[in-house]
Every structure is written in structure tokens, then in C-alpha cells.
Design a protein around this motif. Structure first.
Motif, PDB file in Angstrom:
ATOM      1  N   UNK A 201       0.826  -1.207   0.000  1.00 44.70           N
ATOM      2  CA  UNK A 201       0.000   0.000   0.000  1.00 44.70           C
ATOM      3  C   UNK A 201       0.863   1.260   0.000  1.00 44.70           C
ATOM      4  N   UNK A 202       1.983   1.220   0.726  1.00 42.78           N
ATOM      5  CA  UNK A 202       2.904   2.362   0.714  1.00 42.78           C
ATOM      6  C   UNK A 202       3.458   2.589  -0.686  1.00 42.78           C
ATOM      7  N   UNK A 203       3.786   1.494  -1.370  1.00 40.72           N
ATOM      8  CA  UNK A 203       4.282   1.609  -2.746  1.00 40.72           C
ATOM      9  C   UNK A 203       3.192   2.155  -3.658  1.00 40.72           C
ATOM     10  N   UNK A 204       1.961   1.679  -3.473  1.00 36.58           N
ATOM     11  CA  UNK A 204       0.840   2.155  -4.293  1.00 36.58           C
ATOM     12  C   UNK A 204       0.603   3.646  -4.074  1.00 36.58           C
ATOM     13  N   UNK A 205       0.698   4.089  -2.820  1.00 42.07           N
ATOM     14  CA  UNK A 205       0.474   5.499  -2.523  1.00 42.07           C
ATOM     15  C   UNK A 205       1.530   6.393  -3.164  1.00 42.07           C
ATOM     16  N   UNK A 233      -3.241  -3.831  -3.058  1.00 43.14           N
ATOM     17  CA  UNK A 233      -2.653  -2.551  -3.456  1.00 43.14           C
ATOM     18  C   UNK A 233      -3.016  -2.141  -4.879  1.00 43.14           C
ATOM     19  N   UNK A 234      -2.979  -3.091  -5.820  1.00 50.36           N
ATOM     20  CA  UNK A 234      -3.323  -2.760  -7.205  1.00 50.36           C
ATOM     21  C   UNK A 234      -4.789  -2.364  -7.332  1.00 50.36           C
ATOM     22  N   UNK A 235      -5.693  -3.145  -6.729  1.00 50.57           N
ATOM     23  CA  UNK A 235      -7.120  -2.851  -6.848  1.00 50.57           C
ATOM     24  C   UNK A 235      -7.456  -1.484  -6.258  1.00 50.57           C
ATOM     25  N   UNK A 236      -6.864  -1.162  -5.113  1.00 48.81           N
ATOM     26  CA  UNK A 236      -7.156   0.140  -4.501  1.00 48.81           C
ATOM     27  C   UNK A 236      -6.484   1.276  -5.253  1.00 48.81           C
TER      28      UNK A 236
END
Length: 294
Positions: A201-205, A233-236
Motif C-alpha cells: 500500500x505504501x508503494x501504491x500510494x 494494493x493494485x485494486x485500490x
């Protein structure tokens, strides 16, 4: 009497609607012809009916328990999951879930069964996350309740902390989708415990919203490993990237390949809460297999 749209159960119903449309839409793109057209840049809206999968079946179970009990009681939820699996076992349940739910139907204890999975580590899969958006919608007013209820909903099948973290992250993002200035990834990060999923999630953000889908998949995963950390992470990120546009959210998500029904179920459940019922096109709703009426 139909629930008010902004009541807890009304919000949960909206999330269920978006989740089920996303699930059924994504499932269609496992067909080679449609997947190849999509890979060439086409947007072939599949003919109906779009059959929904175990993602929706288990979200329906959560919705039922919330509607009748107002909270998640794991024993009750396990019984509902087992009953629904027995009634319609061909919905695409994974082998681990099938074994567990069949054993519950025969009198097994879900605690022992979920805890024994994967050599006693419990499942880190994305099954808890795929069904969590209605729960986040229902408990949107309390971060503490949301985390606890999401954890309860997941641990029936996913004893590992990472499997449960997937449900918590999706529920938190779903709750945040209703905010005036939604920060889906920030809300998910604030609720999710330390571990591989949180790092994803940190990477996605940190990934720019304009990044190509291929870059996002290479960086975040797309559910191919069927793990919460490889899926959520990808879906969000896709939902956050196109927040306010339900169809663009799902086209972006499905174009990433991988576990398309599950990534689209997660993204669709969250996106629906941002756009409201009018934001889900009737052309998409009418193609989706009808949901059972309460």
C-alpha cells in the motif's frame, strides 16, 4: 421497506452492487477472445449475462449477517458461508475455501480448520479482501469497529494476519470513498498492520496516478499469486486513480490481468460508494446476473 441510501445497510447494499458488477465483469475477461481484444486496446463490453463468482456469493453472506445481526458473528458467518457454498458450489471457490466450507457443513470448527491451513500458518489469500467492501460501508462511522469487524469477517477463512489485513485495508478504503475528499490509500494505510500488504500500500500510494497500468502491475502485482499483498494494493490504486468514474475504474482494473474477478470486485465495491447508485451504468447492471432479493 427499502433501506435509506445513507443508512449503514443502504451503504452496504450499494457496495455489494458495485462489488458484484465488478466481479461478474472481471470474470468475463478470462475468456481468451475478450482478453486478447482488451490487450490490443479494445473495450469489448461483454454480452450478458455476466455470472458472478464466489467473491459475490461470500459478500452476500456478509450482507445477510449485517442486515440481520448488525455485526459480524464469526460462527454465524461461517454457517452462512457453508450453507451458500453447498447450495451453489460451482461459483469458483478456491480449493482451500471449498475444503474448509465442506468441513464446516460436516460439523467442523472453522477456527481449527482455518488455523490448520498452509501448514498451520493460515491463509494469506485475497478471499477476505474480496468480500469486505460492504462491511467497510456499514461501519464507515467508526474506524475501531471497522477494523474489528473486518478482522472477524476474514478470520473465518483466513487465519494469517496478512489475509485478515486484506479485509481491513479494503474495508477502510470503502469507508473513505464516501468522504468529501477521499484518500483511499491513506485510509487503508492508517488501518492496516505492518507487513507485506502494508508495504504494498505504501508503494501504491507513492505510484503516480498517471503511471501506465503495466507499470502498476509490475510494481504492485495483479492478484496472480492470489495473495492479499499481491491483490489489494493494485485494486485500490485503480479505484483511487479513477475515483468518481465507475466504468473507468473497472476498465483500468481489468486491463491489469491477473485475478480479474477479484481485483474488479474490490475496485468495484469501493468505487460504487464514491459514485452512488446512479454512477453504475444500467447497461452494466442489466448484464450482471441478478442478485437474490432479501
Amino acid at each position: 421497506m427499502e433501506a435509506a441510501p445513507d443508512s449503514p445497510i443502504g451503504r452496504a447494499r450499494l457496495a455489494l452492487e458495485g462489488l458484484s458488477v465488478g466481479d461478474a465483469f472481471g470474470e468475463r475477461f478470462f475468456a481468451a477472445e475478450l482478453a486478447e481484444d482488451l490487450a490490443r486496446g479494445g473495450r469489448p463490453l461483454p454480452d450478458g449475462p455476466w455470472t458472478w463468482t464466489d467473491d459475490t456469493a461470500m459478500a452476500l453472506g456478509i450482507f445477510e449477517v449485517l442486515r440481520e445481526d448488525g455485526e459480524i458473528h464469526p460462527d454465524r458467518l461461517a454457517a452462512v458461508f457453508s450453507r451458500d457454498h453447498a447450495a451453489s458450489p460451482g461459483r469458483g471457490y478456491g480449493p482451500g475455501a471449498k475444503r474448509l466450507l465442506e468441513a464446516v457443513a460436516e460439523g467442523g470448527d472453522w477456527r481449527e480448520l482455518a488455523g490448520a491451513a498452509f501448514g498451520g500458518a493460515g491463509s494469506m489469500g485475497n478471499g477476505g479482501a474480496m468480500r469486505a467492501a460492504p462491511l467497510g460501508a456499514f461501519f464507515a462511522g467508526s474506524r475501531e469497529a471497522l477494523r474489528e469487524q473486518a478482522d472477524r469477517s476474514a478470520r473465518v477463512t483466513h487465519a494469517h494476519t496478512e489475509g485478515r489485513a486484506g479485509a481491513i485495508a479494503v474495508a477502510a478504503a470503502a469507508a473513505a470513498a464516501r468522504d468529501p475528499e477521499p484518500d483511499l490509500l491513506g485510509a487503508a494505510l492508517a488501518a492496516t498492520p505492518e507487513g507485506p500488504l502494508r508495504r504494498g500500500l505504501e508503494t501504491a500510494a507513492a505510484l503516480p496516478p498517471v503511471a501506465p497500468i503495466g507499470q502498476a502491475v509490475a510494481t504492485l502485482g495483479n492478484g496472480s499469486q492470489l495473495l492479499a499483498a499481491d491483490t489489494v494494493p493494485f485494486a485500490l490504486w485503480c479505484a483511487a486513480r479513477h475515483l468518481g468514474d465507475f466504468t473507468e475504474t473497472l476498465w483500468a482494473t481489468v486491463s491489469g490481468g491477473g485475478d480479474r474477478d477479484t481485483t474488479c470486485a474490490i475496485a468495484g465495491g469501493v468505487a460504487a460508494l464514491a459514485v452512488g447508485p446512479e454512477g453504475i451504468p444500467e447497461a452494466w447492471r442489466s448484464r450482471r446476473e441478478a442478485l437474490p432479493t432479501p
